[in-house]
Design an enzyme around this catalytic site. Structure first.
Site, mmCIF file in Angstrom:
data_model
loop_
_atom_site.group_PDB
_atom_site.id
_atom_site.type_symbol
_atom_site.label_atom_id
_atom_site.label_comp_id
_atom_site.label_asym_id
_atom_site.label_seq_id
_atom_site.Cartn_x
_atom_site.Cartn_y
_atom_site.Cartn_z
ATOM 1 N N THR B 157 5.523 20.710 -53.122
ATOM 2 C CA THR B 157 6.638 21.609 -53.488
ATOM 3 C C THR B 157 6.018 22.906 -54.024
ATOM 4 O O THR B 157 5.654 23.772 -53.244
ATOM 5 C CB THR B 157 7.584 20.963 -54.533
ATOM 6 O OG1 THR B 157 6.836 20.527 -55.661
ATOM 7 C CG2 THR B 157 8.317 19.792 -53.927
ATOM 8 N N LYS B 183 1.200 14.738 -54.922
ATOM 9 C CA LYS B 183 1.715 16.097 -55.118
ATOM 10 C C LYS B 183 2.175 16.200 -56.564
ATOM 11 O O LYS B 183 2.557 15.205 -57.190
ATOM 12 C CB LYS B 183 2.863 16.412 -54.157
ATOM 13 C CG LYS B 183 4.133 15.612 -54.308
ATOM 14 C CD LYS B 183 5.102 16.031 -55.360
ATOM 15 C CE LYS B 183 5.374 17.514 -55.328
ATOM 16 N NZ LYS B 183 6.243 17.853 -56.528
ATOM 17 N N THR B 194 4.504 14.245 -63.689
ATOM 18 C CA THR B 194 5.541 14.462 -62.702
ATOM 19 C C THR B 194 4.962 14.600 -61.339
ATOM 20 O O THR B 194 4.440 15.641 -60.979
ATOM 21 C CB THR B 194 6.251 15.776 -62.933
ATOM 22 O OG1 THR B 194 6.758 15.749 -64.228
ATOM 23 C CG2 THR B 194 7.344 15.973 -61.923
ATOM 24 N N GLU B 284 1.211 24.484 -62.867
ATOM 25 C CA GLU B 284 1.855 25.769 -62.581
ATOM 26 C C GLU B 284 1.236 26.877 -63.433
ATOM 27 O O GLU B 284 1.280 26.833 -64.664
ATOM 28 C CB GLU B 284 3.366 25.658 -62.792
ATOM 29 C CG GLU B 284 4.008 24.840 -61.668
ATOM 30 C CD GLU B 284 5.451 24.478 -61.905
ATOM 31 O OE1 GLU B 284 6.123 24.122 -60.927
ATOM 32 O OE2 GLU B 284 5.919 24.518 -63.057
ATOM 33 N N ASN B 407 8.495 29.462 -63.150
ATOM 34 C CA ASN B 407 9.647 28.721 -63.659
ATOM 35 C C ASN B 407 10.782 29.582 -64.198
ATOM 36 O O ASN B 407 11.857 29.073 -64.467
ATOM 37 C CB ASN B 407 9.181 27.733 -64.738
ATOM 38 C CG ASN B 407 8.353 26.631 -64.128
ATOM 39 O OD1 ASN B 407 8.824 25.910 -63.250
ATOM 40 N ND2 ASN B 407 7.107 26.519 -64.558
ATOM 41 N N SER B 412 13.758 27.627 -59.111
ATOM 42 C CA SER B 412 12.530 27.287 -58.396
ATOM 43 C C SER B 412 12.548 25.822 -58.014
ATOM 44 O O SER B 412 13.255 25.037 -58.596
ATOM 45 C CB SER B 412 11.314 27.589 -59.249
ATOM 46 O OG SER B 412 11.251 26.707 -60.350
#
Lengths: 412, 412
Positions: B157, B183, B194, B284, B407, B412
């Site tokens: 993603t 992922k 996550t 991220e 974010n 997103s």
């Protein structure tokens, strides 16, 4: 650090003198240049005092000092410096507190245990307390009843505006005043919000009654706010009663005392919440003030834990910064709290519009008012857990580039 | 979202075929355009399966489906889509899982309960499962033993690079292989990070033995990593054993089984930790990989809670982004964990250099190697609590403008 004033700033209220309190501030050059960084607050002989301090297990030396001093229940002086927190400084830190209190006590002609000290700023650097001690005689000579604004400014660190609040209350029909100043901007999380807060009243209230009211008031204000989930090592709230106002004596019996102090306690709670929200309004990088109401939880404490999980979620806070009513991230944060929650009973609303109910989005809900609400400065999130009667409200701010700017630069 | 590849990225390893596994990917247009977004992984009849799922109390519909399917202990197919997490979607979400599993089961000629489904992406939007179901026949026709890289890419993603790991192990002297893809990038926190992770082996291992090894391996890998403290609603780790390798039969007796599976369990742990660290490397906005070693805590669990408090502290993470060895913020984070800690016994080091010991900075410690270390891509923090024998290691990344960019933009 030259940072623009928070867009959520509120104006400083008029702060009239409060009988029995005099204040002064000075530039001691401890860390900052060209601004005041030490504040003295002197109170009348016989003043009682209450305090609530950080829950952090690695508190600063001033916290240790104040906790010990609080046992006496009496205060004559509060000395605060900004720029150096005197935390993780070992014996040098303890010596700094003692030397400051000794010097201040000589000026006030009191015991050192009636001097309360507080420090805020960088952690781990030895406090050059000689500079602080050298500033004390000048501060003492400068004490004035109308120096509230200067005091509120002198305790600031990364704050972008000074914070104060004042209320009138009555005790037995006689008027008394409560006035507080606070500082805080980052490292703000419950138990307690990272901040210093000094509240004064001219009422005459025994120390143990002050302590009970302060503890309850902090629980409903500072402990319901969070900027970044980081709990400071220096959090301090002091409440000092100078006893200069003329009002009926506070009875010793618990019930009669509570009745007579009910209005005072309500006004105190107002002052504490007002100051706590000013701290959130000055949250590092904050562009939006966020209120989170949780209802229908298994209990009030459960509701508060859920609300704080949402308030501390970086993904929720960045979504708010992006003006995105991303209720999916809110659901995630509710779920990660680990509290009783049934996904299929959950409802989420923003700005007074329910967007999701009973575990799914509401088809065709009116997006327009939600979008408009998210563009404003104050965002309201409602979460109904659908299980019980527990409820809680907490406040936070959004997470923006400004937070990274302020905290990602060298040794802020 | 066009995001530059993480500077911490690692190259995809060579991924040879693994007996009993075929994979395919396709572009179903569920959310993304111009890239693959659905992946099918078919395993040989008789394959056993184990799974570990998110602790989030509001899990997605695929989590419910997989937990129920896991009771059978057998798998024939895994179907994954990226772009829509099928979370908080009510009955529509449950229907989507059932329809997908039914259609896939017809292709594999198995029971729907042998089909495992996983979804990742936006929360709260109904999954257009018709598009997913329509893609299944093509995916089935395309299954190949050498499509590992395409599968690793198809489940991404906000990931900026595909993640895979492979190891050889031996069981009773015979070689077996373990290969996994994963992922994950944001909404990463323990219990679990996550992410989605699918691990396969050609070994023949009963489901209950697989489950025990997987649970232990996840505890020491994914549950020791955090990007942002936010626990996804969709975390899934599946471990499938196809039984195609030739090796002595796994004995039923616990001790003999553990002995024969010792090398396999070690290799599995390696694969899981490798994948978990790849997820952190793709955190991220991450610019630095951070390892936090806590020693001297009251117990191992206490050490882990302290390490996670440091790893999740926004102030520590922004300091690292600013290349500031701000051990004062580390002390703060240790203290906020609420675990047994004595400020005056605490030591903190960075990059192998102790900066503070026994509650105070070490006068004249050598700053030069610390400054150089902070400028690198991998930062090591050592914390000795000085109380007991408890220890733990966790990994995280820094908190940067990139996280806010990713974010804070709309949905997103």
């Amino acid at each position: 650090m030259a940072t623009a004033v928070s867009p959520l700033a509120v104006a400083l209220p008029d702060l009239p003198p409060l009988a029995g309190v005099r204040l002064s501030s000075a530039a001691a050059g401890i860390r900052y240049q060209g601004r005041t960084d030490v504040v003295m607050m002197e109170v009348a002989p016989g003043s009682t005092v209450a305090g609530v301090f950080t829950s952090n297990k690695c508190p600063g030396a001033p916290i240790d000092w104040c906790r010990a001093a609080l046992a006496g229940g009496r205060a004559r002086m509060v000395v605060v410096n900004a720029g150096n927190a005197n935390v993780f400084t070992g014996k040098a830190g303890r010596d700094a507190c003692a030397a400051t209190a000794d010097a201040a006590a000589q000026l006030a002609r009191c015991e050192p245990q009636q001097v309360f000290v507080a420090s805020t700023g960088v952690i781990g650097e030895v406090l050059p307390h000689q500079k602080l001690v050298a500033a004390l005689p000048g501060l003492h000579a400068d004490l004035r009843a109308d120096s509230w604004e200067a005091a509120a400014r002198g305790i600031m660190t990364t704050d972008t505006f000074p914070k104060a609040s004042t209320r009138l209350a009555q005790i037995g029909g006689a008027p008394v005043r409560i006035t507080g100043i606070a500082k805080g901007s980052g490292m703000i999380a419950p138990d307690m919000a990272t901040m210093l807060c000094f509240v004064f009243t001219d009422a005459k209230i025994p120390a143990e009654a002050l302590q009970a009211m302060l503890a309850a008031g902090v629980e409903g204000s500072f402990n319901c706010t969070t900027v970044d989930s980081d709990t400071s090592t220096s959090d301090t709230v002091l409440l000092v009663a100078t006893g200069q106002a003329q009002h009926p004596e506070i009875p010793a019996a618990a019930e009669a005392r509570a009745t007579m102090l009910a209005d005072f306690a309500g006004a105190l709670n107002d002052v504490l919440l007002d100051l706590a929200l000013q701290v959130i309004r000055d949250g590092e990088g904050a562009q939006k003030l966020v209120r989170i109401d949780v209802t229908g939880a298994a209990s009030d404490p459960s509701a508060k834990r859920i609300a704080l999980a949402v308030a501390n979620s970086p993904l929720v806070k960045t979504a708010i910064a992006g003006e995105d009513a991303n209720w999916g991230r809110i659901v995630m944060a509710v779920g990660k709290a680990g509290e009783p929650a049934d996904r299929d009973a959950l409802s989420v609303g923003v700005g007074g519009v329910w967007m999701a109910r009973n575990g799914a989005v509401i088809p065709g809900y009116d997006e327009a008012p939600v979008v408009a609400h998210m563009k404003g400065r104050e965002v309201g999130i409602a979460i109904d857990i659908g299980l019980g009667q527990g409820k809680a409200t907490v406040w936070t701010c959004d997470l923006t580039h400004g937070y990274i700017d302020i905290n990602g630069s060298y040794r802020s």
